[in-house]
Design an enzyme around this catalytic site. Structure first.
Site, PDB file in Angstrom:
ATOM      1  N   LYS A 167       0.745  -1.284  -0.017  1.00  0.00           N
ATOM      2  CA  LYS A 167       0.137  -0.256   0.058  1.00  0.00           C
ATOM      3  C   LYS A 167       0.833   1.224   0.034  1.00  0.00           C
ATOM      4  CE  LYS A 167      -3.823   1.945   2.860  1.00  0.00           C
ATOM      5  NZ  LYS A 167      -4.627   1.658   3.716  1.00  0.00           N
ATOM      6  N   SER A 188      -9.512  -1.121   7.281  1.00  0.00           N
ATOM      7  CA  SER A 188      -9.047  -0.466   5.891  1.00  0.00           C
ATOM      8  C   SER A 188      -8.474  -1.965   5.368  1.00  0.00           C
ATOM      9  CB  SER A 188      -7.955   0.389   5.953  1.00  0.00           C
ATOM     10  OG  SER A 188      -8.731   1.753   6.144  1.00  0.00           O
ATOM     11  N   SER A 229      -9.670   1.556   3.176  1.00  0.00           N
ATOM     12  CA  SER A 229      -8.635   2.608   2.208  1.00  0.00           C
ATOM     13  C   SER A 229      -7.747   1.642   1.457  1.00  0.00           C
ATOM     14  CB  SER A 229      -7.851   3.628   3.094  1.00  0.00           C
ATOM     15  OG  SER A 229      -7.224   2.901   4.109  1.00  0.00           O
TER      16      SER A 229
END
Length: 484
Positions: free
Chosen positions: A83, A184, A160
Protein backbone atom coordinates in the site's frame (compact mmCIF):
# COMPACT_ATOMS: atom_id res chain seq x y z
CA UNK A 1 5.99 -28.83 -19.01
CA UNK A 2 5.89 -24.99 -18.92
CA UNK A 3 3.28 -23.32 -16.77
CA UNK A 4 0.45 -21.65 -18.67
CA UNK A 5 -0.47 -18.08 -17.85
CA UNK A 6 -3.77 -19.20 -16.34
CA UNK A 7 -2.00 -21.74 -14.13
CA UNK A 8 0.36 -19.06 -12.84
CA UNK A 9 -2.43 -16.57 -12.19
CA UNK A 10 -4.36 -19.16 -10.20
CA UNK A 11 -1.54 -19.80 -7.73
CA UNK A 12 -2.02 -18.80 -4.11
CA UNK A 13 0.97 -17.35 -2.28
CA UNK A 14 1.68 -20.66 -0.56
CA UNK A 15 1.46 -22.56 -3.85
CA UNK A 16 3.66 -20.08 -5.71
CA UNK A 17 6.42 -20.25 -3.09
CA UNK A 18 6.35 -24.06 -3.12
CA UNK A 19 6.61 -24.12 -6.93
CA UNK A 20 9.55 -21.69 -6.96
CA UNK A 21 11.37 -23.42 -4.09
CA UNK A 22 11.08 -26.76 -5.88
CA UNK A 23 12.35 -25.35 -9.16
CA UNK A 24 9.12 -26.21 -10.98
CA UNK A 25 8.46 -22.51 -11.62
CA UNK A 26 11.04 -19.81 -12.30
CA UNK A 27 10.56 -16.62 -10.34
CA UNK A 28 11.45 -14.60 -13.45
CA UNK A 29 8.70 -16.26 -15.48
CA UNK A 30 6.17 -15.73 -12.71
CA UNK A 31 7.09 -12.08 -12.18
CA UNK A 32 7.00 -11.41 -15.92
CA UNK A 33 3.51 -12.94 -16.12
CA UNK A 34 2.23 -10.80 -13.26
CA UNK A 35 3.83 -7.61 -14.60
CA UNK A 36 2.05 -8.23 -17.90
CA UNK A 37 -1.19 -8.84 -15.98
CA UNK A 38 -0.77 -5.53 -14.14
CA UNK A 39 -0.24 -3.65 -17.40
CA UNK A 40 -3.24 -5.31 -19.03
CA UNK A 41 -5.50 -4.40 -16.10
CA UNK A 42 -4.23 -0.87 -15.52
CA UNK A 43 -7.79 0.47 -15.95
CA UNK A 44 -8.62 -0.94 -12.50
CA UNK A 45 -6.23 1.69 -11.02
CA UNK A 46 -4.97 -0.83 -8.49
CA UNK A 47 -1.37 0.40 -8.56
CA UNK A 48 0.31 3.78 -8.33
CA UNK A 49 3.80 2.45 -9.13
CA UNK A 50 4.89 -0.65 -11.05
CA UNK A 51 8.43 -1.83 -10.31
CA UNK A 52 9.42 -3.38 -13.65
CA UNK A 53 13.22 -3.57 -13.62
CA UNK A 54 13.60 -3.99 -9.86
CA UNK A 55 11.10 -6.83 -9.64
CA UNK A 56 12.68 -8.75 -12.52
CA UNK A 57 16.17 -8.24 -11.08
CA UNK A 58 15.00 -9.56 -7.70
CA UNK A 59 13.43 -12.57 -9.41
CA UNK A 60 16.69 -13.29 -11.25
CA UNK A 61 18.52 -13.29 -7.92
CA UNK A 62 16.05 -15.81 -6.53
CA UNK A 63 16.43 -18.07 -9.58
CA UNK A 64 20.21 -17.95 -9.26
CA UNK A 65 20.13 -19.39 -5.73
CA UNK A 66 20.83 -23.07 -5.17
CA UNK A 67 17.84 -25.17 -4.13
CA UNK A 68 19.15 -25.41 -0.57
CA UNK A 69 19.17 -21.61 -0.26
CA UNK A 70 15.69 -21.21 -1.76
CA UNK A 71 14.34 -23.73 0.73
CA UNK A 72 15.46 -21.42 3.56
CA UNK A 73 13.41 -18.51 2.20
CA UNK A 74 9.78 -18.89 3.31
CA UNK A 75 8.62 -16.42 0.64
CA UNK A 76 11.10 -17.30 -2.11
CA UNK A 77 10.14 -15.36 -5.25
CA UNK A 78 6.69 -14.29 -3.98
CA UNK A 79 5.49 -11.12 -5.75
CA UNK A 80 3.58 -8.72 -3.50
CA UNK A 81 2.23 -5.18 -3.61
CA UNK A 82 2.56 -2.69 -0.78
CA UNK A 83 0.00 0.00 0.00
CA UNK A 84 1.25 3.43 -0.98
CA UNK A 85 1.28 4.77 2.59
CA UNK A 86 3.84 2.18 3.79
CA UNK A 87 7.50 3.20 3.48
CA UNK A 88 9.45 1.45 0.74
CA UNK A 89 13.10 2.24 -0.02
CA UNK A 90 13.53 3.18 -3.66
CA UNK A 91 9.81 3.30 -4.36
CA UNK A 92 7.34 6.15 -4.00
CA UNK A 93 5.38 6.44 -0.77
CA UNK A 94 2.75 9.10 -1.45
CA UNK A 95 -0.26 7.96 0.61
CA UNK A 96 -2.23 8.81 -2.54
CA UNK A 97 -1.93 12.56 -1.95
CA UNK A 98 -0.38 15.19 -4.29
CA UNK A 99 1.92 16.78 -1.71
CA UNK A 100 3.82 13.50 -1.29
CA UNK A 101 3.79 12.40 -4.93
CA UNK A 102 7.24 11.17 -5.92
CA UNK A 103 8.55 11.01 -2.35
CA UNK A 104 10.91 8.07 -1.84
CA UNK A 105 11.75 6.99 1.73
CA UNK A 106 15.28 6.01 2.70
CA UNK A 107 14.29 2.69 4.31
CA UNK A 108 11.60 0.05 4.17
CA UNK A 109 9.02 -0.26 6.91
CA UNK A 110 10.05 -3.15 9.20
CA UNK A 111 7.10 -5.28 8.07
CA UNK A 112 8.09 -4.79 4.42
CA UNK A 113 11.74 -5.53 5.15
CA UNK A 114 10.92 -8.81 6.86
CA UNK A 115 8.96 -9.96 3.82
CA UNK A 116 11.79 -8.98 1.47
CA UNK A 117 14.36 -10.70 3.69
CA UNK A 118 12.23 -13.85 3.40
CA UNK A 119 12.37 -13.70 -0.41
CA UNK A 120 9.33 -11.60 -1.32
CA UNK A 121 9.52 -9.33 -4.37
CA UNK A 122 7.76 -5.95 -4.35
CA UNK A 123 5.96 -5.66 -7.68
CA UNK A 124 4.66 -2.16 -7.02
CA UNK A 125 2.81 0.23 -4.74
CA UNK A 126 -0.96 -0.04 -4.36
CA UNK A 127 -3.48 2.75 -4.82
CA UNK A 128 -5.62 3.77 -1.85
CA UNK A 129 -8.12 6.22 -0.47
CA UNK A 130 -6.21 9.49 -0.17
CA UNK A 131 -4.28 9.62 3.13
CA UNK A 132 -6.19 6.46 4.18
CA UNK A 133 -9.10 8.60 5.39
CA UNK A 134 -11.94 6.76 3.67
CA UNK A 135 -13.46 3.41 2.81
CA UNK A 136 -14.14 3.71 -0.95
CA UNK A 137 -10.62 4.09 -2.47
CA UNK A 138 -12.09 6.73 -4.77
CA UNK A 139 -8.99 8.90 -5.08
CA UNK A 140 -9.23 12.30 -6.80
CA UNK A 141 -5.47 12.91 -6.87
CA UNK A 142 -4.31 13.53 -10.43
CA UNK A 143 -1.75 10.69 -10.39
CA UNK A 144 -4.24 8.04 -9.33
CA UNK A 145 -8.00 7.87 -9.82
CA UNK A 146 -10.73 5.67 -8.36
CA UNK A 147 -9.77 2.07 -7.67
CA UNK A 148 -12.29 -0.19 -9.42
CA UNK A 149 -13.78 -3.44 -8.16
CA UNK A 150 -12.78 -6.28 -10.51
CA UNK A 151 -16.17 -7.97 -10.03
CA UNK A 152 -17.82 -4.83 -11.44
CA UNK A 153 -15.57 -1.87 -12.36
CA UNK A 154 -18.40 0.62 -11.77
CA UNK A 155 -18.37 -0.28 -8.06
CA UNK A 156 -16.05 0.58 -5.18
CA UNK A 157 -13.62 -2.08 -3.92
CA UNK A 158 -13.69 -0.77 -0.36
CA UNK A 159 -10.85 1.02 1.36
CA UNK A 160 -8.65 2.46 2.29
CA UNK A 161 -6.48 -0.48 1.14
CA UNK A 162 -8.52 -0.88 -2.03
CA UNK A 163 -5.56 -1.09 -4.41
CA UNK A 164 -3.99 -3.98 -2.54
CA UNK A 165 -7.30 -5.85 -2.45
CA UNK A 166 -7.98 -5.30 -6.15
CA UNK A 167 -4.47 -6.37 -7.17
CA UNK A 168 -5.00 -9.61 -5.25
CA UNK A 169 -8.56 -10.24 -6.45
CA UNK A 170 -7.64 -9.49 -10.08
CA UNK A 171 -4.73 -11.97 -9.92
CA UNK A 172 -2.08 -9.27 -10.39
CA UNK A 173 -0.38 -10.61 -7.25
CA UNK A 174 -1.31 -13.36 -4.79
CA UNK A 175 -0.72 -11.26 -1.66
CA UNK A 176 0.28 -7.86 -0.31
CA UNK A 177 0.23 -5.40 2.56
CA UNK A 178 -2.42 -2.90 3.53
CA UNK A 179 -3.02 -0.84 6.63
CA UNK A 180 -6.02 -0.83 8.95
CA UNK A 181 -7.25 1.99 11.18
CA UNK A 182 -11.00 1.37 11.23
CA UNK A 183 -11.40 -1.50 8.77
CA UNK A 184 -9.07 -0.72 5.89
CA UNK A 185 -7.80 -4.26 5.30
CA UNK A 186 -11.07 -5.99 6.13
CA UNK A 187 -13.60 -3.86 4.23
CA UNK A 188 -11.86 -4.12 0.84
CA UNK A 189 -11.22 -7.81 1.45
CA UNK A 190 -14.96 -8.34 1.98
CA UNK A 191 -15.96 -6.39 -1.13
CA UNK A 192 -13.42 -8.07 -3.43
CA UNK A 193 -13.73 -11.69 -2.30
CA UNK A 194 -10.31 -11.82 -0.65
CA UNK A 195 -8.96 -12.17 2.89
CA UNK A 196 -7.69 -9.34 5.09
CA UNK A 197 -6.18 -9.36 8.57
CA UNK A 198 -5.89 -6.72 11.27
CA UNK A 199 -3.38 -7.92 13.91
CA UNK A 200 -3.56 -7.15 17.62
CA UNK A 201 -2.64 -3.61 18.63
CA UNK A 202 -3.87 -3.49 22.23
CA UNK A 203 -2.60 -0.37 23.94
CA UNK A 204 0.38 -0.11 21.61
CA UNK A 205 3.09 -1.60 23.81
CA UNK A 206 4.09 -5.23 23.98
CA UNK A 207 0.55 -6.11 22.83
CA UNK A 208 1.20 -4.52 19.41
CA UNK A 209 1.87 -7.36 16.97
CA UNK A 210 3.47 -5.39 14.12
CA UNK A 211 5.93 -2.61 14.91
CA UNK A 212 6.40 -0.02 12.15
CA UNK A 213 7.14 3.27 13.99
CA UNK A 214 7.17 6.33 11.71
CA UNK A 215 7.19 3.97 8.71
CA UNK A 216 3.54 4.42 7.67
CA UNK A 217 1.85 7.71 6.77
CA UNK A 218 -0.48 7.66 9.77
CA UNK A 219 -3.93 8.52 10.96
CA UNK A 220 -3.77 7.41 14.59
CA UNK A 221 -0.96 5.72 16.53
CA UNK A 222 -3.62 4.26 18.84
CA UNK A 223 -5.50 2.56 16.00
CA UNK A 224 -3.18 2.17 12.98
CA UNK A 225 -1.48 -1.06 11.98
CA UNK A 226 -0.05 -2.72 8.89
CA UNK A 227 -1.98 -5.88 7.92
CA UNK A 228 -1.47 -8.66 5.36
CA UNK A 229 -3.97 -9.29 2.58
CA UNK A 230 -4.24 -12.34 0.29
CA UNK A 231 -6.67 -14.64 -1.49
CA UNK A 232 -6.68 -17.22 1.31
CA UNK A 233 -6.46 -17.14 5.09
CA UNK A 234 -3.66 -19.70 4.86
CA UNK A 235 -1.64 -17.12 2.93
CA UNK A 236 -2.38 -14.48 5.57
CA UNK A 237 -0.96 -16.88 8.14
CA UNK A 238 2.15 -17.33 5.99
CA UNK A 239 2.82 -13.58 5.81
CA UNK A 240 1.96 -13.03 9.47
CA UNK A 241 4.37 -15.77 10.48
CA UNK A 242 7.19 -14.16 8.50
CA UNK A 243 6.54 -10.67 9.90
CA UNK A 244 6.35 -11.87 13.51
CA UNK A 245 8.52 -14.99 13.50
CA UNK A 246 5.56 -17.06 14.74
CA UNK A 247 5.51 -20.81 14.28
CA UNK A 248 2.89 -23.03 12.72
CA UNK A 249 -0.78 -22.38 13.38
CA UNK A 250 -2.32 -24.34 16.25
CA UNK A 251 -4.35 -27.35 15.19
CA UNK A 252 -8.08 -27.17 15.83
CA UNK A 253 -11.33 -28.69 14.65
CA UNK A 254 -14.51 -26.87 13.70
CA UNK A 255 -16.63 -29.10 15.90
CA UNK A 256 -17.04 -27.60 19.34
CA UNK A 257 -15.80 -24.11 18.55
CA UNK A 258 -17.85 -21.52 20.45
CA UNK A 259 -18.47 -18.53 18.22
CA UNK A 260 -20.38 -15.48 19.46
CA UNK A 261 -22.90 -13.70 17.25
CA UNK A 262 -23.05 -10.06 18.47
CA UNK A 263 -26.62 -8.88 17.93
CA UNK A 264 -25.84 -5.23 17.03
CA UNK A 265 -23.57 -6.32 14.17
CA UNK A 266 -26.26 -8.54 12.64
CA UNK A 267 -28.88 -5.77 12.55
CA UNK A 268 -29.70 -3.50 9.61
CA UNK A 269 -27.98 -5.68 7.02
CA UNK A 270 -28.65 -5.52 3.31
CA UNK A 271 -30.88 -8.51 2.54
CA UNK A 272 -28.53 -10.00 -0.03
CA UNK A 273 -25.62 -9.81 2.43
CA UNK A 274 -27.62 -11.35 5.25
CA UNK A 275 -28.78 -14.19 3.00
CA UNK A 276 -25.19 -15.15 2.14
CA UNK A 277 -24.00 -14.79 5.74
CA UNK A 278 -26.86 -16.89 7.15
CA UNK A 279 -26.22 -19.60 4.58
CA UNK A 280 -22.59 -19.74 5.72
CA UNK A 281 -23.74 -20.06 9.34
CA UNK A 282 -25.92 -23.02 8.40
CA UNK A 283 -22.98 -24.82 6.82
CA UNK A 284 -20.70 -24.08 9.77
CA UNK A 285 -23.30 -25.19 12.30
CA UNK A 286 -23.74 -28.47 10.42
CA UNK A 287 -19.98 -28.99 10.82
CA UNK A 288 -20.27 -28.70 14.60
CA UNK A 289 -19.63 -25.02 15.26
CA UNK A 290 -21.58 -23.82 18.30
CA UNK A 291 -23.06 -20.36 17.77
CA UNK A 292 -23.74 -18.31 20.88
CA UNK A 293 -25.99 -15.24 20.54
CA UNK A 294 -24.52 -12.34 22.56
CA UNK A 295 -26.45 -9.13 23.18
CA UNK A 296 -23.47 -6.73 23.44
CA UNK A 297 -26.02 -3.93 23.77
CA UNK A 298 -23.39 -1.39 24.86
CA UNK A 299 -20.98 -2.09 22.00
CA UNK A 300 -22.04 0.63 19.59
CA UNK A 301 -22.31 3.30 22.30
CA UNK A 302 -18.90 2.56 23.80
CA UNK A 303 -17.25 2.38 20.38
CA UNK A 304 -18.88 5.62 19.30
CA UNK A 305 -17.41 7.47 22.27
CA UNK A 306 -13.87 6.53 21.19
CA UNK A 307 -13.36 6.19 17.44
CA UNK A 308 -13.84 9.72 16.10
CA UNK A 309 -12.11 11.70 18.85
CA UNK A 310 -9.04 9.44 18.79
CA UNK A 311 -8.59 9.41 15.00
CA UNK A 312 -9.36 13.08 14.36
CA UNK A 313 -7.25 14.36 17.28
CA UNK A 314 -4.22 12.11 16.78
CA UNK A 315 -3.95 12.61 13.02
CA UNK A 316 -2.39 16.07 13.17
CA UNK A 317 0.49 15.26 15.54
CA UNK A 318 1.06 11.79 14.12
CA UNK A 319 1.27 12.97 10.51
CA UNK A 320 3.63 15.76 11.54
CA UNK A 321 5.88 13.23 13.30
CA UNK A 322 6.01 11.12 10.11
CA UNK A 323 6.80 14.15 7.92
CA UNK A 324 9.69 15.18 10.17
CA UNK A 325 11.07 11.68 10.78
CA UNK A 326 11.12 10.91 7.07
CA UNK A 327 12.37 14.30 5.84
CA UNK A 328 9.30 14.56 3.63
CA UNK A 329 8.99 17.23 0.90
CA UNK A 330 6.36 19.10 2.94
CA UNK A 331 7.10 19.89 6.56
CA UNK A 332 3.72 20.87 7.98
CA UNK A 333 0.35 19.15 8.04
CA UNK A 334 -1.30 22.37 6.84
CA UNK A 335 0.92 22.46 3.75
CA UNK A 336 0.11 18.85 2.97
CA UNK A 337 -3.61 19.35 3.59
CA UNK A 338 -3.74 22.39 1.30
CA UNK A 339 -3.05 20.11 -1.67
CA UNK A 340 -5.52 17.31 -0.82
CA UNK A 341 -7.41 16.38 -3.98
CA UNK A 342 -10.36 14.34 -2.68
CA UNK A 343 -13.32 16.42 -1.41
CA UNK A 344 -14.24 13.99 1.38
CA UNK A 345 -10.66 13.86 2.69
CA UNK A 346 -10.29 17.64 2.49
CA UNK A 347 -13.36 18.01 4.69
CA UNK A 348 -11.94 15.56 7.24
CA UNK A 349 -8.62 17.41 7.34
CA UNK A 350 -10.45 20.68 8.02
CA UNK A 351 -11.65 18.97 11.21
CA UNK A 352 -8.16 17.60 11.92
CA UNK A 353 -6.49 21.00 11.60
CA UNK A 354 -9.20 22.66 13.72
CA UNK A 355 -8.95 19.81 16.28
CA UNK A 356 -12.73 19.87 16.51
CA UNK A 357 -12.85 16.79 18.76
CA UNK A 358 -9.81 17.65 20.87
CA UNK A 359 -11.84 18.36 24.00
CA UNK A 360 -13.23 14.80 23.86
CA UNK A 361 -9.87 13.09 23.35
CA UNK A 362 -8.74 12.57 26.93
CA UNK A 363 -12.03 11.01 27.99
CA UNK A 364 -12.15 8.87 24.83
CA UNK A 365 -8.66 7.48 25.40
CA UNK A 366 -8.54 7.22 29.17
CA UNK A 367 -12.13 6.42 30.12
CA UNK A 368 -14.23 5.14 27.25
CA UNK A 369 -11.63 3.04 25.48
CA UNK A 370 -10.67 1.06 28.62
CA UNK A 371 -14.38 0.50 29.26
CA UNK A 372 -14.82 -0.83 25.72
CA UNK A 373 -11.78 -3.09 26.05
CA UNK A 374 -13.02 -4.48 29.36
CA UNK A 375 -16.50 -4.98 27.92
CA UNK A 376 -15.20 -6.95 24.93
CA UNK A 377 -12.79 -9.02 27.03
CA UNK A 378 -15.55 -9.85 29.51
CA UNK A 379 -17.79 -11.02 26.66
CA UNK A 380 -15.15 -13.47 25.45
CA UNK A 381 -14.47 -14.73 28.98
CA UNK A 382 -18.02 -15.01 30.34
CA UNK A 383 -19.35 -16.81 27.27
CA UNK A 384 -16.18 -18.91 26.76
CA UNK A 385 -15.97 -17.72 23.17
CA UNK A 386 -13.26 -18.60 20.68
CA UNK A 387 -14.25 -15.68 18.44
CA UNK A 388 -17.02 -13.30 17.43
CA UNK A 389 -18.55 -13.64 13.97
CA UNK A 390 -20.59 -11.23 11.83
CA UNK A 391 -20.75 -9.86 8.27
CA UNK A 392 -17.69 -7.69 7.66
CA UNK A 393 -19.82 -5.02 6.01
CA UNK A 394 -23.54 -4.32 6.20
CA UNK A 395 -23.84 -4.13 2.43
CA UNK A 396 -22.08 -5.26 -0.72
CA UNK A 397 -20.09 -2.95 -3.00
CA UNK A 398 -21.85 0.24 -4.12
CA UNK A 399 -21.34 2.50 -7.17
CA UNK A 400 -18.30 4.76 -7.34
CA UNK A 401 -19.15 8.38 -6.52
CA UNK A 402 -17.11 10.39 -9.02
CA UNK A 403 -18.30 13.75 -7.67
CA UNK A 404 -17.96 13.65 -3.90
CA UNK A 405 -15.89 10.50 -3.34
CA UNK A 406 -17.97 9.38 -0.40
CA UNK A 407 -21.55 10.56 0.05
CA UNK A 408 -24.50 8.47 1.20
CA UNK A 409 -25.94 4.99 0.69
CA UNK A 410 -29.33 3.48 1.33
CA UNK A 411 -29.70 -0.10 2.52
CA UNK A 412 -32.77 -1.72 0.91
CA UNK A 413 -34.57 1.60 0.71
CA UNK A 414 -33.94 2.69 4.31
CA UNK A 415 -33.08 6.34 5.06
CA UNK A 416 -29.65 7.33 3.66
CA UNK A 417 -26.51 6.77 5.73
CA UNK A 418 -23.08 8.31 5.41
CA UNK A 419 -21.14 5.85 3.27
CA UNK A 420 -18.18 5.69 5.63
CA UNK A 421 -20.39 5.13 8.66
CA UNK A 422 -22.36 2.41 6.89
CA UNK A 423 -19.29 0.39 5.95
CA UNK A 424 -17.31 1.01 9.15
CA UNK A 425 -19.99 0.01 11.63
CA UNK A 426 -19.03 -3.64 11.93
CA UNK A 427 -15.25 -3.37 11.55
CA UNK A 428 -14.64 -0.38 13.82
CA UNK A 429 -15.08 -2.00 17.27
CA UNK A 430 -12.11 -4.34 16.77
CA UNK A 431 -9.98 -1.38 15.69
CA UNK A 432 -11.04 0.76 18.62
CA UNK A 433 -10.51 -1.96 21.21
CA UNK A 434 -7.24 -3.17 19.65
CA UNK A 435 -8.19 -6.83 19.17
CA UNK A 436 -7.38 -8.89 16.06
CA UNK A 437 -9.91 -9.05 13.21
CA UNK A 438 -10.03 -11.22 10.11
CA UNK A 439 -12.29 -11.01 7.05
CA UNK A 440 -12.73 -14.03 4.80
CA UNK A 441 -15.14 -14.72 1.93
CA UNK A 442 -18.58 -16.06 2.87
CA UNK A 443 -19.94 -16.38 -0.66
CA UNK A 444 -21.49 -14.25 -3.38
CA UNK A 445 -24.83 -12.51 -3.77
CA UNK A 446 -27.30 -13.50 -6.45
CA UNK A 447 -25.98 -10.56 -8.48
CA UNK A 448 -22.43 -11.86 -8.27
CA UNK A 449 -20.90 -9.61 -5.61
CA UNK A 450 -18.61 -10.92 -2.83
CA UNK A 451 -19.69 -10.98 0.82
CA UNK A 452 -17.25 -11.22 3.71
CA UNK A 453 -17.51 -12.67 7.22
CA UNK A 454 -15.42 -11.18 10.00
CA UNK A 455 -13.93 -13.11 12.89
CA UNK A 456 -12.70 -11.09 15.88
CA UNK A 457 -10.60 -12.77 18.54
CA UNK A 458 -9.34 -12.03 22.04
CA UNK A 459 -6.33 -9.74 22.32
CA UNK A 460 -3.10 -11.57 21.47
CA UNK A 461 -4.83 -14.68 20.10
CA UNK A 462 -3.87 -13.82 16.52
CA UNK A 463 -2.52 -17.21 15.46
CA UNK A 464 -5.51 -19.03 16.92
CA UNK A 465 -7.85 -16.61 15.13
CA UNK A 466 -6.07 -17.31 11.85
CA UNK A 467 -6.34 -21.05 12.52
CA UNK A 468 -10.10 -20.65 12.98
CA UNK A 469 -10.20 -18.70 9.74
CA UNK A 470 -8.35 -21.46 7.91
CA UNK A 471 -10.84 -24.02 9.23
CA UNK A 472 -13.79 -21.86 8.12
CA UNK A 473 -12.17 -21.36 4.73
CA UNK A 474 -11.71 -25.09 4.21
CA UNK A 475 -15.47 -25.50 4.64
CA UNK A 476 -16.76 -22.38 2.90
CA UNK A 477 -14.21 -22.41 0.07
CA UNK A 478 -12.75 -19.52 -1.91
CA UNK A 479 -14.59 -17.41 -4.48
CA UNK A 480 -14.26 -17.74 -8.25
CA UNK A 481 -11.98 -15.23 -9.93
CA UNK A 482 -13.61 -12.16 -11.48
CA UNK A 483 -14.11 -12.32 -15.23
CA UNK A 484 -11.76 -9.71 -16.68
Amino acid sequence: MPWTVDEQLALTATQAVAAIQSGRLKATDYVATLLARAAALSSLNALTTLELDGALAAAQRIDALPASAKALLPLAGLPIVVKDNINTAGLQTSAGTPALEGFIPKANAPSVQRLIDAGAIVLGKANMHELAFGITSTNFATHAGPVRNPYDPTLIPGGSSGGTAVAIAARIVPAGLGTDTGGSTRIPAALTGTAGFRPSVGNGGAERRYHDPNAVVPISHTRDTVGPMARTVADLALLDGVITGAGALPELALSGLRIGLPAPLWEGLERQVEDVARAALTRLEAAGVVFVPVAMSELEHLNGMVGGPVAIHEARDDVLAWLVANDAPVRTVADMAARIASPDVRAIYDSVLADVLGTHYAAALNHWRPRLQQYVAATFASQRLDALLFPTTRLAAVPIDNVHGSSTVSIDGAPPLETMDAFLRNTDPASTSGIPGLSLPAGMTASGLPVGLELDGPLGEDRRLLAIGVAFEQLLGVLPAPVL
